[in-house]
Enzyme design. Structure first.
Site, PDB file in Angstrom:
ATOM      1  N   GLU A  15       0.704  -0.788   0.090  1.00 17.60           N
ATOM      2  CA  GLU A  15       0.098   0.417   0.132  1.00 17.60           C
ATOM      3  C   GLU A  15       1.356   1.123  -0.227  1.00 17.60           C
ATOM      4  OE1 GLU A  15      -3.191   0.289  -0.575  1.00 17.60           O
ATOM      5  OE2 GLU A  15      -3.533  -1.798  -0.618  1.00 17.60           O
ATOM      6  N   CYS A  24      -6.165   6.174  -5.925  1.00 18.01           N
ATOM      7  CA  CYS A  24      -5.329   4.815  -5.759  1.00 18.01           C
ATOM      8  C   CYS A  24      -5.699   4.882  -7.769  1.00 18.01           C
ATOM      9  CB  CYS A  24      -6.039   4.214  -5.527  1.00 18.01           C
ATOM     10  SG  CYS A  24      -7.872   3.027  -6.162  1.00 18.01           S
TER      11      CYS A  24
END
Length: 143
Positions: A15, A24
């Site tokens: 992450e 994202c």
């Protein structure tokens, strides 16, 4: 069974940390260690705040794995599935063939099922290929 330090590290490594909101690759507003936001409007977070959000999000993923996977799992198997669920959500695990082959005990098919989940916004992403390979290796006990 709680996610191990190794499992948490796998999630954090893939992450990454972001103090400010960003989109994202799948198009979601995200902050900290992959915490999904309802919008881009969010104050910056510290690493400590991001850790707290991570713990909350991991608890949600752990509960989903516990609810959706009917068989007994090793620590590595559970960690791999929590990482997968953290990244993709409980609904993805629930509807996946991955879950079905795990629940049927078809361990030889698990690695291939992980590798089906490497796409975001219609693109095969190298980061997801690496993540799924790491999860498959952790699930299989080879990492």
């Amino acid at each position: 069974m709680a996610t191990s330090a190794r499992g948490l590290q796998l999630i954090q490594d893939f992450e990454g940390f972001a103090a400010e909101p960003y989109r994202c690759p799948a198009g979601y507003w995200t902050i900290g260690y992959g915490h999904v936001l309802p919008s881009a409007v969010h104050a910056p977070v510290t690493r400590a705040m991001a850790q707290a959000l991570l713990q909350e999000d991991v608890a949600i993923a752990e509960a989903a794995v516990g609810r959706l996977v009917a068989r007994r799992l090793t620590q590595g198997q559970r960690d791999a599935l929590v990482s997968f669920t953290f990244n993709l959500g409980a609904a993805a695990l629930q509807r996946s063939t991955l879950r079905r082959v795990i629940n049927r005990g078809e361990d030889e098919a698990v690695a291939g099922e992980f590798m089906r989940w490497v796409w975001a916004d219609g693109r095969k992403l190298p980061g997801l290929v690496r993540r799924r390979a790491a999860e498959a290796a952790l699930y299989g006990g080879t990492s």
